[in-house]
Design an enzyme around this catalytic site. Structure first.
Site, PDB file in Angstrom:
ATOM      1  N   ASN A 164      -5.997  38.011  11.824  1.00 59.90           N
ATOM      2  CA  ASN A 164      -6.370  36.716  11.253  1.00 59.90           C
ATOM      3  C   ASN A 164      -5.252  35.762  10.636  1.00 59.90           C
ATOM      4  OD1 ASN A 164      -7.672  34.717   9.308  1.00 59.90           O
ATOM      5  ND2 ASN A 164      -9.541  35.342  10.671  1.00 59.90           N
ATOM      6  N   HIS A 167      14.918  48.148  18.638  1.00 62.74           N
ATOM      7  CA  HIS A 167      14.699  47.848  20.007  1.00 62.74           C
ATOM      8  C   HIS A 167      13.492  48.706  20.453  1.00 62.74           C
ATOM      9  CE1 HIS A 167      18.601  45.818  20.265  1.00 62.74           C
ATOM     10  NE2 HIS A 167      19.050  47.156  19.486  1.00 62.74           N
ATOM     11  N   LYS A 224     -13.998  52.148  15.464  1.00 64.23           N
ATOM     12  CA  LYS A 224     -12.702  51.574  15.401  1.00 64.23           C
ATOM     13  C   LYS A 224     -12.796  50.762  13.864  1.00 64.23           C
ATOM     14  CE  LYS A 224     -10.794  49.154  18.408  1.00 64.23           C
ATOM     15  NZ  LYS A 224     -10.576  48.128  19.557  1.00 64.23           N
ATOM     16  N   SER A 248     -15.989  46.842  15.586  1.00 66.95           N
ATOM     17  CA  SER A 248     -15.960  46.564  16.805  1.00 66.95           C
ATOM     18  C   SER A 248     -17.602  46.741  17.398  1.00 66.95           C
ATOM     19  CB  SER A 248     -15.201  47.564  17.803  1.00 66.95           C
ATOM     20  OG  SER A 248     -15.714  47.372  19.525  1.00 66.95           O
ATOM     21  N   SER A 278       0.525  -1.323  -0.035  1.00 63.52           N
ATOM     22  CA  SER A 278      -0.148   0.176   0.081  1.00 63.52           C
ATOM     23  C   SER A 278       0.810   1.334  -0.028  1.00 63.52           C
ATOM     24  CB  SER A 278      -0.782  -0.022   1.244  1.00 63.52           C
ATOM     25  OG  SER A 278      -1.804  -1.159   1.045  1.00 63.52           O
TER      26      SER A 278
END
Length: 461
Positions: free
Chosen positions: A315, A175, A307, A301, A127
């Protein structure tokens, strides 16, 4: 919940086949169970044709029979897939349930061929000979035809931003602290270049996928027992390369899968570049360097109407992180096997499509997000003007050129831990023992103009 059909996307256990089904649909021909059935069938059919080409075997196939066999693969449809599933789970077409997915494909092929062909279907194979080839016949086009174009679309967006905003000055941070000026376009060009290099590694890895066909323990034993005078190693090499894959001749029962691991690692490289980009863009949005075009009617929102959240990049970050977790697991797991074979890799490989799907969602979300960002040039310039200390590097470098051994210390004393103005710098310049031409050069320095060849770097990419 009992009124939801199992086929309803709202009843999907995974968001890949539910919420994100529309975004992952292009992977169905490569990642679904039906696709794996068809790929296995293709291997079995091509193997029959190759056996018929051997002078040693008694299998003879006319041109019409050969075309008919290939037609079984070309016209494979949902009804065929469902029949194979029935052959496996409940029995069909006069066969008892196989409880074995590859054997079910073999029996399906019997239903499509004459009796004299049946002894040669799956002849001498294990297989894994079928599965390792089938998986690669799916993975390769999934990467080349679906994932790579999606990555390229992101790179195109980055290049467009690089060229359009190559001379848009922006504060650069190292930084997390104000460092020197750069341009937004140059920063996007960096990501475009990195993504291009990473994509090249993916393409190389996909091109180098390698298959095996060597029997139950990788010794060609069954083949040699039946036909000892056939060069089965040469047969295997030709068969695998004719499928468009490299050939791995020395294996146990399983393909070692180092080739797949290299591909998964290359995809992780792409994803790491985009994760870095997603996070930087998120910070630029937070700093108001970038605005976002709001879609009409879109809710940003649930409680704060003003917003416009960087949800595409968030995402993407989530999906690419999940993809990398899956790709790391896959690469680590499939390259190990107890002795000559165990079946734990079989169920794991069924999740390759899920890893690819999370990649694809991430790529699409990053592309969508980049298409909506709008550099806020006035905010960027205000930020530069608020940090005149950014010219400190230029000042001390010019003074070094003029032979001032204390140049760094002079600028450090003026700027370190203090709010400094351009007037403060000019007071320093007035005190310096330098030519007037140098003093004029220093006085002309301004953060928004201290950009080196950033615009050229962005344009040249």
């Amino acid at each position: 919940m009992q009124d939801l059909s199992r086929s309803d996307p709202l009843a999907a256990v995974s968001p890949l086949d539910g919420r994100y089904a529309g975004r992952t649909e292009s992977l169905v021909p490569y990642a679904s169970e039906a696709a794996l059935m068809r790929a296995r069938l293709r291997v079995e059919v091509e193997y029959l044709l190759a056996l018929s080409d051997l002078d040693a075997t008694s299998l003879s196939l006319s041109d019409d029979a050969r075309r008919a066999l290939r037609s079984v693969v070309e016209h494979f449809d949902g009804d065929d897939a469902r029949l194979i599933k029935r052959l496996e789970t409940e029995g069909a077409a006069g066969y008892s349930a196989t409880n074995h997915d590859v054997k079910a494909v073999e029996y399906f092929l019997r239903t499509e061929t004459d009796d004299h062909v049946h002894p040669w279907i799956h002849f001498g194979l294990t297989s894994e000979d079928v599965n390792n080839l089938a998986h690669r016949l799916l993975v390769k086009p999934a990467v080349e035809d679906v994932l790579v174009p999606a990555i390229t679309a992101v790179r195109d967006e980055l290049e467009a931003l690089a060229h359009e905003h190559g001379d848009t000055p922006m504060l650069a941070r190292t930084h997390g602290q104000p460092a020197t000026p750069t341009t937004f376009g140059k920063e996007m060009a960096v990501y475009a270049a990195r993504l291009g290099t990473a994509t090249g590694r993916v393409v190389d890895a996909a091109t180098s996928l390698s298959g095996k066909l060597a029997g139950a323990s990788g010794t060609y034993a069954a083949h040699v027992a039946a036909y000892p005078d056939v060069d089965w190693r040469g047969f295997s090499r030709s068969f695998v390369t004719d499928l468009g894959l490299d050939h791995t001749g020395l294996t146990t029962q399983v393909n070692p899968c180092d080739d797949l691991a290299a591909l998964f690692d290359a995809l992780r490289g792409v994803n790491n570049v985009l994760l870095d980009l997603d996070r930087d863009i998120w910070l630029y949005v937070s700093d108001r360097y970038l605005g976002q075009e709001a879609a009409a009617g879109e809710t940003g929102s649930s409680t704060m109407p003003h917003k416009v959240n960087p949800i595409d990049f968030e995402n993407s970050e989530g999906n690419l992180s999940k993809a990398n977790s899956d790709l790391t697991f896959l690469a680590d797991y499939i390259t190990t096997s107890r002795l000559q074979r165990d079946l734990s890799d079989s169920t794991v490989k069924r999740n390759i499509g899920a890893a690819f799907a999370h990649c694809l969602i991430g790529y699409g979300k990053t592309e969508t997000g980049l298409d909506k960002v709008v550099p806020n040039e006035s905010v960027m310039r205000e930020e530069l003007d608020a940090h005149p200390e950014l010219i400190g590097e230029a000042v001390q470098t010019i003074l070094r050129r003029e032979g001032d051994t204390e140049a760094y210390e002079r600028v450090k004393e003026l700027t370190r831990g203090r709010d400094v103005t351009l007037a403060d710098f000019r007071d320093l310049f007035d005190e310096l023992d330098v030519d007037e031409s140098v003093r004029a050069e220093l006085r002309a320095l301004a953060p928004a103009d201290y950009l080196g060849v950033a615009a050229e770097l962005a344009e040249d990419h």
